[in-house]
Design an enzyme around this catalytic site. Structure first.
Site, PDB file in Angstrom:
ATOM      1  N   LYS A  10       0.824  -1.254  -0.077  1.00 56.68           N
ATOM      2  CA  LYS A  10       0.021  -0.008   0.015  1.00 56.68           C
ATOM      3  C   LYS A  10       0.904   1.364   0.038  1.00 56.68           C
ATOM      4  O   LYS A  10       1.994   1.238   0.186  1.00 56.68           O
ATOM      5  CB  LYS A  10      -1.038   0.072   1.184  1.00 56.68           C
ATOM      6  N   TYR A  50     -12.660  -1.830  -3.933  1.00 57.09           N
ATOM      7  CA  TYR A  50     -13.011  -1.681  -2.346  1.00 57.09           C
ATOM      8  C   TYR A  50     -14.507  -1.589  -2.352  1.00 57.09           C
ATOM      9  O   TYR A  50     -15.272  -1.415  -1.268  1.00 57.09           O
ATOM     10  CB  TYR A  50     -12.500  -0.805  -1.681  1.00 57.09           C
ATOM     11  N   ASN A 113      -1.936   0.376   6.925  1.00 53.83           N
ATOM     12  CA  ASN A 113      -1.514  -0.711   7.422  1.00 53.83           C
ATOM     13  C   ASN A 113      -0.566  -1.729   6.407  1.00 53.83           C
ATOM     14  O   ASN A 113      -0.942  -2.800   6.439  1.00 53.83           O
ATOM     15  CB  ASN A 113      -2.873  -1.380   7.861  1.00 53.83           C
ATOM     16  N   HIS A 116      -2.301  -5.297   1.672  1.00 61.03           N
ATOM     17  CA  HIS A 116      -3.486  -5.881   1.670  1.00 61.03           C
ATOM     18  C   HIS A 116      -3.406  -7.476   1.456  1.00 61.03           C
ATOM     19  O   HIS A 116      -2.323  -7.826   0.922  1.00 61.03           O
ATOM     20  CB  HIS A 116      -4.414  -5.285   0.174  1.00 61.03           C
TER      21      HIS A 116
HETATM   22  P1  GDP Z   1      -8.223  -6.189   5.908  1.00 65.58           P
HETATM   23  O1  GDP Z   1      -8.933  -7.271   5.225  1.00 65.58           O
HETATM   24  O2  GDP Z   1      -7.464  -6.602   7.277  1.00 65.58           O
HETATM   25  O3  GDP Z   1      -7.496  -5.509   4.987  1.00 65.58           O
HETATM   26  O4  GDP Z   1      -9.584  -5.301   6.425  1.00 65.58           O
HETATM   27  P2  GDP Z   1     -10.978  -4.778   5.887  1.00 65.58           P
HETATM   28  O5  GDP Z   1     -11.194  -5.604   4.604  1.00 65.58           O
HETATM   29  O6  GDP Z   1     -11.949  -4.821   6.830  1.00 65.58           O
HETATM   30  O7  GDP Z   1     -10.967  -3.174   5.338  1.00 65.58           O
HETATM   31  C1  GDP Z   1     -10.100  -2.998   4.197  1.00 65.58           C
HETATM   32  C2  GDP Z   1      -8.785  -1.758   4.430  1.00 65.58           C
HETATM   33  O8  GDP Z   1      -9.808  -0.632   4.771  1.00 65.58           O
HETATM   34  C3  GDP Z   1      -8.025  -2.193   5.571  1.00 65.58           C
HETATM   35  O9  GDP Z   1      -6.905  -2.791   5.325  1.00 65.58           O
HETATM   36  C4  GDP Z   1      -7.695  -0.591   5.961  1.00 65.58           C
HETATM   37  O10 GDP Z   1      -6.778  -0.118   5.018  1.00 65.58           O
HETATM   38  C5  GDP Z   1      -8.899   0.286   5.835  1.00 65.58           C
HETATM   39  N1  GDP Z   1      -9.642   0.115   7.178  1.00 65.58           N
HETATM   40  C6  GDP Z   1     -10.576  -0.915   7.670  1.00 65.58           C
HETATM   41  N2  GDP Z   1     -11.162  -0.507   8.906  1.00 65.58           N
HETATM   42  C7  GDP Z   1     -10.774   0.952   8.949  1.00 65.58           C
HETATM   43  C8  GDP Z   1     -11.401   1.974   9.868  1.00 65.58           C
HETATM   44  O11 GDP Z   1     -12.063   1.464  10.858  1.00 65.58           O
HETATM   45  N3  GDP Z   1     -11.024   3.010   9.542  1.00 65.58           N
HETATM   46  C9  GDP Z   1     -10.037   3.572   8.499  1.00 65.58           C
HETATM   47  N4  GDP Z   1      -9.824   4.766   8.221  1.00 65.58           N
HETATM   48  N5  GDP Z   1      -9.811   2.619   7.713  1.00 65.58           N
HETATM   49  C10 GDP Z   1     -10.133   1.356   7.791  1.00 65.58           C
END
Ligand code: GDP
Length: 138
Positions: A10, A50, A113, A116
């Site tokens: 990322k 996304y 973070n 992905h």
């Molecule tokens: P992952 O599968 O661990 O990447 O998590 P998710 O699919 O739930 O979320 C996709 C991406 O959205 C994450 O990797 C983060 O970059 C972002 N994200 C997830 N939760 C949050 C949140 O609560 N706040 C913000 N600002 N970004 C988030």
């Protein structure tokens, strides 16, 4: 079972110069890179990638972040690649990620973070196809 998954290094990682360290970490964990590219996502691409999160409050921020700098999508191959990448990557929030995971080592916030990783074999297939035509998987 040998399978494939998709990772994206990322924008926070490219900004901090952590691309090489993250690729080395993945190779050390036994992933074979079957396709890779460096690119800047357009807003349309980031929104489409996304799409499942479009109703979430963080969707617009996530799209802005993912288009803020270069990313490195890569298709990876390994035994149990999907679940193993999730393990090596660590929890979504780096503060909650296990010691030694990529997000613990290189992530800085729940949004920024580092990396992905696909969350299921079905999504892995879709996400690999999102970035790579079949002929580019080697
Ligand atoms: P992952 O599968 O661990 O990447 O998590 P998710 O699919 O739930 O979320 C996709 C991406 O959205 C994450 O990797 C983060 O970059 C972002 N994200 C997830 N939760 C949050 C949140 O609560 N706040 C913000 N600002 N970004 C988030």
């Amino acid at each position: 079972m040998t399978e494939r998954t998709l990772t994206i290094i990322k924008p926070d990682s490219t900004e901090k110069g952590n691309v090489g360290a993250i690729v080395a970490h993945l190779e050390r964990e036994g992933f074979r890179i079957v396709a890779a590219r460096m690119m800047r996502l357009t807003e349309t691409q980031a929104r489409a990638f996304y799409e499942v999160h479009r109703e979430r409050p963080f969707y617009d921020d996530l799209v802005a972040y993912m288009t803020s700098g270069p990313v490195w999508p890569m298709a990876l191959e390994r035994e149990n690649a999907v679940s193993y990448l999730r393990e090596v990557m660590g929890a979504t929030n780096p503060a909650e990620a296990a010691e030694g995971t990529i997000r613990k080592l290189y992530g800085e916030s729940i949004e920024r973070n580092a990396i992905h990783g696909s969350d299921s074999p079905e999504n892995a297939a879709k996400e690999i196809a999102f970035f790579f035509p079949r002929t580019e998987l080697v």
